[in-house]
Design an enzyme around this catalytic site. Structure first.
Site, mmCIF file in Angstrom:
data_model
loop_
_atom_site.group_PDB
_atom_site.id
_atom_site.type_symbol
_atom_site.label_atom_id
_atom_site.label_comp_id
_atom_site.label_asym_id
_atom_site.label_seq_id
_atom_site.Cartn_x
_atom_site.Cartn_y
_atom_site.Cartn_z
ATOM 1 N N HIS F 8 0.835 -1.198 0.000
ATOM 2 C CA HIS F 8 0.000 0.000 0.000
ATOM 3 C C HIS F 8 0.866 1.243 0.000
ATOM 4 O O HIS F 8 1.912 1.291 0.635
ATOM 5 C CB HIS F 8 -0.936 -0.006 1.208
ATOM 6 C CG HIS F 8 -1.789 -1.234 1.282
ATOM 7 N ND1 HIS F 8 -2.617 -1.624 0.259
ATOM 8 C CD2 HIS F 8 -1.927 -2.182 2.254
ATOM 9 C CE1 HIS F 8 -3.240 -2.744 0.592
ATOM 10 N NE2 HIS F 8 -2.826 -3.113 1.788
ATOM 11 N N ARG F 72 -4.154 2.473 0.823
ATOM 12 C CA ARG F 72 -4.149 1.805 2.135
ATOM 13 C C ARG F 72 -5.614 1.603 2.536
ATOM 14 O O ARG F 72 -6.332 2.561 2.815
ATOM 15 C CB ARG F 72 -3.395 2.664 3.146
ATOM 16 C CG ARG F 72 -2.886 1.880 4.342
ATOM 17 C CD ARG F 72 -1.678 2.505 5.023
ATOM 18 N NE ARG F 72 -0.436 2.305 4.302
ATOM 19 C CZ ARG F 72 0.354 1.204 4.399
ATOM 20 N NH1 ARG F 72 0.015 0.224 5.212
ATOM 21 N NH2 ARG F 72 1.441 1.102 3.691
ATOM 22 N N HIS F 180 -10.214 -6.914 -0.947
ATOM 23 C CA HIS F 180 -9.650 -6.326 0.276
ATOM 24 C C HIS F 180 -10.690 -5.378 0.851
ATOM 25 O O HIS F 180 -10.986 -4.344 0.270
ATOM 26 C CB HIS F 180 -8.376 -5.553 -0.073
ATOM 27 C CG HIS F 180 -7.406 -5.407 1.070
ATOM 28 N ND1 HIS F 180 -7.787 -4.950 2.304
ATOM 29 C CD2 HIS F 180 -6.079 -5.665 1.157
ATOM 30 C CE1 HIS F 180 -6.724 -4.928 3.100
ATOM 31 N NE2 HIS F 180 -5.674 -5.366 2.433
ATOM 32 N N HIS F 224 -4.467 -11.816 2.227
ATOM 33 C CA HIS F 224 -4.175 -12.454 3.514
ATOM 34 C C HIS F 224 -4.435 -13.955 3.484
ATOM 35 O O HIS F 224 -5.030 -14.521 4.405
ATOM 36 C CB HIS F 224 -5.002 -11.807 4.631
ATOM 37 C CG HIS F 224 -4.948 -10.305 4.583
ATOM 38 N ND1 HIS F 224 -6.031 -9.541 4.267
ATOM 39 C CD2 HIS F 224 -3.930 -9.434 4.771
ATOM 40 C CE1 HIS F 224 -5.694 -8.264 4.273
ATOM 41 N NE2 HIS F 224 -4.422 -8.176 4.579
ATOM 42 N N GLU F 284 2.415 -6.827 2.284
ATOM 43 C CA GLU F 284 1.784 -5.610 2.809
ATOM 44 C C GLU F 284 2.833 -4.709 3.483
ATOM 45 O O GLU F 284 2.482 -3.827 4.263
ATOM 46 C CB GLU F 284 0.679 -5.980 3.817
ATOM 47 C CG GLU F 284 -0.548 -5.115 3.682
ATOM 48 C CD GLU F 284 -1.756 -5.659 4.431
ATOM 49 O OE1 GLU F 284 -1.636 -6.655 5.161
ATOM 50 O OE2 GLU F 284 -2.847 -5.110 4.246
#
Lengths: 334, 334, 334, 334, 334, 334
Positions: F8, F72, F180, F224, F284
């Protein structure tokens, strides 16, 4: 000639009994209203109620020759359900006004109410509005920018395209839209202050929108001297300069303002800020200002002498305020 | 000496980054804020941002000697959830203000924000307010009459006993309550107009209540010249006469009003209506009025010269407006 | 002597104008009501309105000697906000009733309305109820089991302990509770049918609760012959037998029922089902049944002759229905 | 021949286990239901559950020859989410009924349930209804006028055009619509009383609308003797006379009424009020009335002997009630 | 000895019929449930339903010696109204479990359900919980962290002091709290996935709170191997290190985890992440995993052999997983 | 070559100040953002903020050659009103990313955010998405499956046809959709755990739908490591076998998964469960895992060495994870 552009009808008590009843039976008893005779209308048009004299005398005492007569806004209950009840009451009120204007053709011109409801497009009122104008001779209509009446239902502000069908019809019929909110269901403020706040929102929303570009012939009258805006216009002026738009103060001249203010300083501020040519004499008399000031012995809504005493206004300007602009805007040929 | 009673802090950008972050993580990252140095505070106190010069220079250019410094209201987000986030941001903002007043002791005095939340009693803010005054030297606090920020949650108006614990504390601490709403979540009006409407509600609610009977020493400053009311007071005057109460115009003198209006006529109306002794010079500079009028070449919020030019105000009255009343009310000994 | 236990007042139009006004200004104009003279009350007590003769004549024409007079329920607007408005209107209505009973002491006895509001305990009405009884001579009160008026707010049914403070007070004052709902805001049914449905709920809830065990002296009159229940009691009888409780039909005799039904078969069913000794003559005249049946030439609410024609009722039973039970229950000594 | 027009199926327990399960997994386990054999259906059709004998024996004991069999309404959960669950359960219930009518072709005819949901047009049920009639031989359907089941979601009443697609289909298929509400989620009344109140609303709404003008061949059966209306019809009669409409009592004859009332007086009132030719014998047996009255030793829902004992009914009228009307309306050729 | 710490009862169909009925009559028929005999309980404890063999056989086939038996969570309907219905169904379910544990004392131990409701404090369940433990011999209880069942009503997460009275009681009674959500009313996910998400929330909320500091003896078992957390713990570990708190991975060892996972890799991950000493063998068999994998010919919930095949686990560790920890935690003396 | 598919942007603080401001003025100040220079972007791309070194250094230290750069997520505030504010902030954020990818063409590729809003179809984002790809060179976009951000407004899950226009456009543009979620307004869980739960919902909803049948070329990357599902897939596998559908584990291979997990066991589980060929290296970094583990002295998000140490992965598989799959999926020719 003195024309008061902002007055509300004094109808027979039967109209209020009708309102009380339909609000409760919600239409179950049908639409019927007890017959109201011309004699009753004549009687109530000058009945002594809250003041020492009746409506007609009120006007005569201060030398008013003609008054634009509309429904008494705080009574209009636009947010009530079901809609048919609002419709009926609006129509019966307008009917009384129409009859009163016919009974006193030299004194009154009619400004009708609209059966507005929160969440229902103003478009739905247009066939009825057209009938009011063409069949009953109304020369303008009230527009409530907040038919939700300070309750949960929010209506887009007047600069929004939501209102365009109404503006289009006003132009087509060449009549006046008079901005005036109705009741207020909030516990934070009275309907009377809600009038003022809604007028401020209406002025800012209209002037910051493209309404007057899209409807250059639209005639809008702002009640009560335009809410807070003539006093507070500086902050909007600043934004317009910063954004490189036409000055807010110049755009303010797209609207008309009545003089329903009850102090000399406020009246002076209004004339100086928007120009005497955008102002029309108005008193709402008999109404909230119909009370005698013990200091001066004058009614608070007896403001004609204040305006006449402004030496910095020319005679022509005063005539505009008292007569000419109203004649032009409301197309009064008398 | 020229005291500007209404100014908002120009903090380091880090404060805004903090706000952006806590609004999103809602406290999940803990309360921590990146360290802000005195150098940064000094830098931003005079950084050129939206205007051709920085905050300090803004004041100097128009000859302001001292300014009361408070959080920038539209940024305060009282209606955001969870409450801790509002609390943190309010405290960090106040901390910046406190440090800036220490860094510029001659120029600034602090007026703190309160971590208000809709539905939460103002009573809950009092221990923190006391700390602000006793430990950080604040001389007043902002009061948002609508922490719901024009959203669904309605807070009782300022005349309601709901607010009494706050008034009691203001009296006990002998500090000023400065009425100033914050954001506005309605789609019908901007936060800037919401300021004005909320001030109108605040003035009417306070004056029609028994607050000033119950708290005769309470010091309340109304922002932006009191919203619409000095212009519209006639309708409230009428009601007070009708009800046989003390005249509304007399009761208006229970409040103080700042002069954050950007036109000569409005300023004149204010002084004439509430009395010069109830007015305090204020500009919100740098702020919404910090824009140069191409016609005059002057900033709109550069209003000192306007007031000075009023020949009908005495020198003593002008001194009251610019200096004496603020000194008395904010207890400035300088 | 013929006593009509269920009649509603015919007040001066001024009362309705008052209602129309306070509903809109919500108390902002204060509580004041225009003065109503005895002459006006006398006039309206017999004014020809929706029927060919006035209220008093209505009674005389059918030989009614005395009538219990209460507010006209569909007008009572218990669900309106703010509460003070409901309070004022209820009190002014009761005042008219009290004055009318004093002006016609032989003809009327008063049954007052209560300022009920959804979400507010009936307990809050008790001091006022006590005043009505002790100072104004009321002999009973209306009880609206659904002050939410068919809207969103649900009130516990009458068997719930929520209502116990009211029952306790009724016993203490030894007066009658007359069950009668008011308006109905639902779009699915009219207020008139809502009366019936609410009465059914009231009967079932009261009889399936322990109210009459806990208040053995409680005097409750069910309007309109008990809603659906005398006709539908079989299904509740079945449940009571299945559960081994006292038979529902026996418990039905804890209540009193008026005879506001407009057909002979319905009246017969009522007497046979609950017993003549639990019934009181009632007509609601003038009211919904005040219309002439073209087939018979008789008013629908002219039901006395029907009852008199029932040969299977003894003279003593008829006297109970027309006179004795009402005298006992309402403590009429005349 | 004795036809009971109002009976509810006694299904295998597996159907309830299915309901319990799909209500909780909401469709996640797919639609599947454990297989139910004919043997199980046969078993449960006469299983002793809450009464001393099973469903078939119940009928035989009182001499019923045929029964219209529909879902047990209080179990139908129309207001549950998601809709598919209501759909599945309705279909599985109807499937059991269809199979039971095939297993007992002389005894049962099927009246199907509809997968109604609040807020979803009855139009959406029509393809399925058509399938029920054409493929499974159903001769009528239940109609729940309140699929919101006394909860927050309000459905237009049966006189509203909202229901027209359903009426059109009933006419096209020439089948019966049987009005019967289902559960009740209100804390103020039980589902059993809700049945009655909804029937009252249904009768009034249908008869005050133009439904029977627009669908002259529509066949509607009102459950439980028409709710409160045969007892309370006088007030609606009065309104119809006042409005100059066709008498309400005449319009009442547009509907059919079952005799699911458990007292002689109520049955007599029904026949006299709507006419014996508009009534059909019905018992809901086994059901709420299936309990023995200790006084008489008879089941409360054993009402055939009561009707037979009415000497003022002719033999032809009794035959209509017990047999002829049902045969005509449900097109039973047996 | 093999102890399965996570199994759900297979009750007689009558329990589901009871649920179906009370959900619909909402208590109107009273609390009564049809009698369920021991024979029926015995029959259903091994009835072939969705699988080729019954519950008891299911256990025997995989060599399970003892199972902790609790209500089947997706059926528990904690969000249903009125509360009494949830209460009754919970109690009847627990009663079946208690009787089944008495009928099979060597095979079953009972873990009871709680009559939780959204918006009602868990405190209200405690007297009943105490009775379950002391009178019926339950050794633990299910705890639904989301009694609102994915609907609108949000319950504070398990780390909140809202739950402290329950934890206090668990410690006092020295029994196990087994975290297991029930149904899910959201359209976005099934109850089965909602289990997992709620377990993740439960683990994180409990471990980030001070619950285990305040209740060091509290015994909490996480269903389904702890939701996502053993797989996703890294991101929480990172936060704990950043904040200088005890490592999240260390805190994870405050909880117990069952092994209701159906893959070898997942089981391995669980043991390695939380430690074999914090894990208890569990299968939920018969349940979601009771299906034969065509590839392996084995039931998915037949996981004992997988664990036994882990060479990296010592015999002592395996015994802990299969027997010792459960014995200690549930205080099984057998 | 090492490609990190999940990073991000680290933008200048001015972007956060912009966010803070527009959230409060809601667009009233217009869209303008203070100018951000390339120098500032370069500076912040490597500014030391929460970690001992800046973003670029972070990558270099662990040997990352290229990173996919997106907004982000927790800062994206999709649920804020009015929509234009979300739109502006998304666009300005994307602009910074686009400029940063141009300034560091070897290091960054852009994955844009979408201006999603609850209740507004993703269709409305498509013209803007097309512009991002065609004019600014973005190679993928973030997709928030819950733009209501855990608040009251529920969006259909990703398997619903609601999302089809977006999938169609992704295929047409041949770009990647990266799942996300953003913020979380619930008080029950943090945004960080909400990520995980939403990913679980996303995986299950997509795989149980027909999305990949209807869009066989659709490229979706799960953040993730796929939430809970690779750990919990057994229960979904069981259901798929029971229903006779394609095995859930096979369907799991329709998705790509990043490796943003911070433990060796979790990484191993992921590769073994979904196959190394469906996994892409992601960290990340800098982000939640950018903290040094005091035990190992390594950053938690420094996971490359863990993967490299898996001896059971072939070199080709490792190259797929680190480079080949990302190159293919994101069409990186470098």
């Amino acid at each position: 000639m003195i024309i008061d552009c902002h007055g509300h009808v004094s109808p027979p008590a039967e109209l209020w009994a009708y309102k009380a009843s339909i609000l409760s039976h919600r239409g179950e008893h049908g639409r019927r209203i007890n017959e109201i005779t011309d004699a009753e209308i004549l009687h109530y048009a000058n009945k002594v109620e809250m003041a020492p004299c009746g409506h007609m005398d009120m006007l005569h005492r201060v030398g008013t020759d003609m008054q634009m007569l509309s429904p008494r806004p705080f009574q209009m209950m636009h947010s009530m359900k079901p809609n048919r009840v609002v419709h009926w009451f609006t129509e019966e009120t307008n009917n009384i006004i129409a009859r009163q204007t016919q009974l006193f053709p030299k004194t009154f011109r009619g400004v009708c109410g609209l059966p507005q409801s929160p969440g229902i497009s103003p478009k739905d009122c247009l066939p009825y509005l057209e009938k009011c104008v063409k069949e009953q001779g109304f020369v303008g209509c009230l527009i409530n920018p907040d038919p939700g009446e300070g309750g949960g239902s929010q209506t887009p502000p007047l600069g929004d395209r939501y209102w365009y069908p109404l503006y289009e019809k006003l132009c087509e019929l060449d009549i006046v839209g008079h901005i005036h909110s109705a009741g207020c269901r909030s516990d934070r403020l009275s309907y009377s202050l809600h009038f003022i706040n809604e007028e401020s929102i209406a002025v800012v929303s209209l002037l910051n929108s493209s309404v007057f570009k899209d409807f250059p012939k639209l005639k809008i009258v702002m009640s009560h001297g335009g809410g807070a805006i003539p006093y507070q216009y500086g902050r909007f002026e600043a934004s317009s300069i910063r954004q490189g738009r036409e000055r807010f103060s110049d755009r303010m001249r797209n609207l008309y303002y009545d003089t329903v203010l009850y102090s000399a300083d406020a009246l002076a501020l209004l004339f100086k800020t928007v120009g005497a040519d955008r102002c029309m004499f108005g008193t709402e008399r008999p109404g909230i200002g119909t009370v005698k000031d013990p200091k001066t012995g004058k009614w608070l809504d007896e403001t004609r002498h204040i305006i006449e005493s402004f030496e910095w206004l020319s005679a022509a300007e005063k005539k505009m305020i008292f007569e000419d602009t109203a004649k032009k805007v409301f197309k009064i040929e008398a």
